[in-house]
Motif scaffolding. Structure first.
Motif, PDB file in Angstrom:
ATOM      1  N   ARG A   1       0.792  -1.233   0.000  1.00 36.35           N
ATOM      2  CA  ARG A   1       0.000   0.000   0.000  1.00 36.35           C
ATOM      3  C   ARG A   1       0.825   1.285   0.000  1.00 36.35           C
ATOM      4  N   ILE A   2       2.144   1.165   0.177  1.00 37.20           N
ATOM      5  CA  ILE A   2       2.919   2.391   0.434  1.00 37.20           C
ATOM      6  C   ILE A   2       3.006   3.359  -0.743  1.00 37.20           C
ATOM      7  N   PHE A   3       2.717   2.879  -1.975  1.00 41.13           N
ATOM      8  CA  PHE A   3       2.769   3.792  -3.130  1.00 41.13           C
ATOM      9  C   PHE A   3       1.432   4.510  -3.354  1.00 41.13           C
ATOM     10  N   GLU A   4       0.439   4.190  -2.497  1.00 40.47           N
ATOM     11  CA  GLU A   4      -0.862   4.858  -2.632  1.00 40.47           C
ATOM     12  C   GLU A   4      -0.766   6.289  -2.126  1.00 40.47           C
ATOM     13  N   ARG A   5      -1.569   7.160  -2.745  1.00 42.60           N
ATOM     14  CA  ARG A   5      -1.556   8.559  -2.309  1.00 42.60           C
ATOM     15  C   ARG A   5      -2.028   8.674  -0.861  1.00 42.60           C
ATOM     16  N   PHE A   6      -1.308   9.445  -0.092  1.00 42.67           N
ATOM     17  CA  PHE A   6      -1.624   9.758   1.311  1.00 42.67           C
ATOM     18  C   PHE A   6      -1.500   8.575   2.266  1.00 42.67           C
ATOM     19  N   TYR A   7      -0.961   7.451   1.791  1.00 41.90           N
ATOM     20  CA  TYR A   7      -0.844   6.306   2.692  1.00 41.90           C
ATOM     21  C   TYR A   7       0.417   6.413   3.549  1.00 41.90           C
ATOM     22  N   ARG A   8       0.267   6.311   4.853  1.00 40.50           N
ATOM     23  CA  ARG A   8       1.423   6.271   5.747  1.00 40.50           C
ATOM     24  C   ARG A   8       1.260   5.088   6.683  1.00 40.50           C
TER      25      ARG A   8
ATOM     26  N   GLY B   1       2.668  11.790   2.897  1.00 40.44           N
ATOM     27  CA  GLY B   1       2.105  10.543   2.376  1.00 40.44           C
ATOM     28  C   GLY B   1       2.005  10.561   0.855  1.00 40.44           C
ATOM     29  N   LEU B   2       2.596  11.601   0.229  1.00 40.14           N
ATOM     30  CA  LEU B   2       2.526  11.689  -1.239  1.00 40.14           C
ATOM     31  C   LEU B   2       3.856  11.357  -1.913  1.00 40.14           C
ATOM     32  N   GLY B   3       4.931  11.315  -1.109  1.00 41.03           N
ATOM     33  CA  GLY B   3       6.276  11.160  -1.676  1.00 41.03           C
ATOM     34  C   GLY B   3       6.423   9.968  -2.614  1.00 41.03           C
ATOM     35  N   LEU B   4       6.009   8.798  -2.165  1.00 47.04           N
ATOM     36  CA  LEU B   4       6.199   7.594  -2.985  1.00 47.04           C
ATOM     37  C   LEU B   4       5.256   7.561  -4.184  1.00 47.04           C
ATOM     38  N   SER B   5       4.072   8.157  -4.006  1.00 53.45           N
ATOM     39  CA  SER B   5       3.138   8.223  -5.119  1.00 53.45           C
ATOM     40  C   SER B   5       3.742   9.099  -6.231  1.00 53.45           C
ATOM     41  N   ILE B   6       4.395  10.180  -5.829  1.00 59.73           N
ATOM     42  CA  ILE B   6       5.074  11.055  -6.803  1.00 59.73           C
ATOM     43  C   ILE B   6       6.210  10.284  -7.492  1.00 59.73           C
ATOM     44  N   VAL B   7       6.966   9.525  -6.710  1.00 59.80           N
ATOM     45  CA  VAL B   7       8.060   8.724  -7.290  1.00 59.80           C
ATOM     46  C   VAL B   7       7.489   7.783  -8.363  1.00 59.80           C
ATOM     47  N   LYS B   8       6.407   7.111  -8.002  1.00 64.99           N
ATOM     48  CA  LYS B   8       5.809   6.132  -8.926  1.00 64.99           C
ATOM     49  C   LYS B   8       5.415   6.791 -10.258  1.00 64.99           C
ATOM     50  N   HIS B   9       4.793   7.970 -10.156  1.00 68.06           N
ATOM     51  CA  HIS B   9       4.353   8.648 -11.378  1.00 68.06           C
ATOM     52  C   HIS B   9       5.528   9.186 -12.192  1.00 68.06           C
ATOM     53  N   ILE B  10       6.556   9.678 -11.521  1.00 70.81           N
ATOM     54  CA  ILE B  10       7.727  10.186 -12.255  1.00 70.81           C
ATOM     55  C   ILE B  10       8.388   9.038 -13.016  1.00 70.81           C
ATOM     56  N   VAL B  11       8.566   7.926 -12.331  1.00 71.58           N
ATOM     57  CA  VAL B  11       9.247   6.789 -12.952  1.00 71.58           C
ATOM     58  C   VAL B  11       8.399   6.256 -14.125  1.00 71.58           C
ATOM     59  N   ALA B  12       7.092   6.180 -13.935  1.00 72.46           N
ATOM     60  CA  ALA B  12       6.216   5.700 -15.016  1.00 72.46           C
ATOM     61  C   ALA B  12       6.303   6.638 -16.221  1.00 72.46           C
ATOM     62  N   ALA B  13       6.369   7.949 -15.956  1.00 73.04           N
ATOM     63  CA  ALA B  13       6.463   8.918 -17.058  1.00 73.04           C
ATOM     64  C   ALA B  13       7.765   8.733 -17.844  1.00 73.04           C
ATOM     65  N   HIS B  14       8.771   8.123 -17.224  1.00 75.29           N
ATOM     66  CA  HIS B  14      10.038   7.860 -17.911  1.00 75.29           C
ATOM     67  C   HIS B  14      10.083   6.435 -18.485  1.00 75.29           C
ATOM     68  N   GLY B  15       8.935   5.797 -18.516  1.00 79.05           N
ATOM     69  CA  GLY B  15       8.864   4.448 -19.086  1.00 79.05           C
ATOM     70  C   GLY B  15       9.483   3.396 -18.177  1.00 79.05           C
ATOM     71  N   GLY B  16       9.573   3.704 -16.892  1.00 78.59           N
ATOM     72  CA  GLY B  16      10.239   2.776 -15.976  1.00 78.59           C
ATOM     73  C   GLY B  16       9.322   2.230 -14.903  1.00 78.59           C
ATOM     74  N   GLN B  17       9.939   1.607 -13.926  1.00 78.53           N
ATOM     75  CA  GLN B  17       9.185   0.981 -12.830  1.00 78.53           C
ATOM     76  C   GLN B  17       9.924   1.195 -11.519  1.00 78.53           C
ATOM     77  N   VAL B  18       9.156   1.224 -10.438  1.00 80.21           N
ATOM     78  CA  VAL B  18       9.800   1.288  -9.123  1.00 80.21           C
ATOM     79  C   VAL B  18       9.340   0.086  -8.314  1.00 80.21           C
ATOM     80  N   SER B  19      10.278  -0.521  -7.600  1.00 81.17           N
ATOM     81  CA  SER B  19       9.908  -1.688  -6.791  1.00 81.17           C
ATOM     82  C   SER B  19      10.551  -1.548  -5.410  1.00 81.17           C
ATOM     83  N   VAL B  20      10.110  -2.387  -4.493  1.00 77.62           N
ATOM     84  CA  VAL B  20      10.643  -2.274  -3.130  1.00 77.62           C
ATOM     85  C   VAL B  20      10.831  -3.649  -2.513  1.00 77.62           C
ATOM     86  N   TRP B  21      11.909  -3.768  -1.765  1.00 80.34           N
ATOM     87  CA  TRP B  21      12.125  -4.932  -0.906  1.00 80.34           C
ATOM     88  C   TRP B  21      12.207  -4.373   0.508  1.00 80.34           C
TER      89      TRP B  21
END
Ligand code: ADP
Length: 274
Positions: free
Chosen positions: A204-211, A224-244
């Motif tokens: 759930r951590i990439f959801e908007r406002f989720y903490r 709670g917007l930081g990771l959602s912004i990361v996800k959208h920036i990376v997608a706009a560059h044709g990429g992906q973000v993942s987490v362990w």
């Protein structure tokens, strides 16, 4: 049939025939629901600092003859206004990133520059929390995109890594080339050995406002917007973000973006081909 299938239907009579035109509006409805949720969340999130500021303004009026108390309330007002402006800025950024053309101008961006700038912006915060920040890995990679957005994405990850680590811990930012078949990528990882995230919270951590921990996030100016912004920036560059992540051990966030061959690389490819 999906239980949440949403159909709109029109019925027309043509002579003896009855025509029923059914349209699957499930996707459109989902978009509308997401938009409505976002507006509701934004209103809720804005209300908190605005409410605090107006209460503090009342407190200032009532404590007018106590300069010490007035100073204290004024400081808290300044903090809450800062938080409000950060929140508004992030909401604007997120809605721009969700537009049809989020990268107005894509240029060749040197990954080394992005990492140096991002780490530079986080140094002060890391120092204040006694967290060591290091950059390692390969140099000289280039991607197509927006340098400021990419820097923001890395800053958001590094800031989180610093915030969710105790004093004395290390945060490492690494860049390396990766490839899958013919596709070449730049892989950026931000690793910490901080508090980690439980398997239950992780999806759930990439959801908007989720903490995960509202109080801790708020205390550090988190929205709670930081990771959602990361996800959208990376997608706009044709990429992906993942987490362990493992609770109590730490987290590693990985951004993967297509690599842009540099002029030297493309010449090398041409020379090598038959
Ligand atoms: P915030 O502004 O609260 O940091 P984010 O969208 O950046 O919001 O992150 C969402 C939540 O994910 C955070 O509130 C935190 O609970 C968790 N999180 C993000 N990064 C880390 C990390 N490196 N270590 C532990 N938890 C993290």
């Amino acid at each position: 049939v999906s239980p949440s299938l949403y159909l709109s239907a029109r019925v027309a009579k043509v002579g003896d025939l009855i025509l029923i035109l059914a349209e699957d509006r499930t996707a459109a409805r989902r978009v509308e629901e997401t938009r409505r949720d976002f507006v509701a969340n934004v209103s809720h999130e804005l209300k908190t600092p605005i409410g605090a500021i107006s209460l503090l303004a009342e407190a200032v009026q009532e404590a007018a003859d106590d300069p010490e108390a007035v100073r204290g309330f004024a400081n808290r007002m300044a903090r809450d206004s800062e938080r409000l402006s950060e929140l508004v800025q992030q909401i604007i950024e997120l809605s721009r990133l969700q537009s049809d053309d989020p990268l107005m101008t894509a240029t060749e961006v040197k990954v080394d520059d992005v990492l140096a700038e991002a780490v530079d912006r986080c140094r002060l915060r890391a120092g204040a929390r006694s967290v060591t920040l290091t950059v390692a890995g390969e140099k000289g990679m280039v991607v197509m995109g927006d340098r400021e957005h990419l820097t923001t994405a890395v800053v958001n990850l590094v800031e989180n890594a610093v915030i969710y680590s105790e004093a004395g811990k290390k945060v490492v930012v690494t860049a390396r080339r990766a490839h899958e078949a013919e596709d070449h990528f730049v892989e950026l990882t931000v690793s910490d050995n901080g508090i980690g995230i439980s398997a239950k919270e992780l999806p759930r951590i990439f959801e908007r406002f989720y903490r995960v921990d509202y109080a801790r996030s708020r205390a550090n100016g988190g929205t709670g917007l930081g990771l959602s912004i990361v996800k959208h920036i990376v997608a706009a560059h044709g990429g992906q973000v993942s987490v362990w992540s493992q609770q109590g051990q730490g987290s590693t966030f990985t951004i993967r973006i297509p690599e842009q061959p540099t002029r030297d690389d493309s010449e090398a490819v041409e020379l090598d081909s038959p």
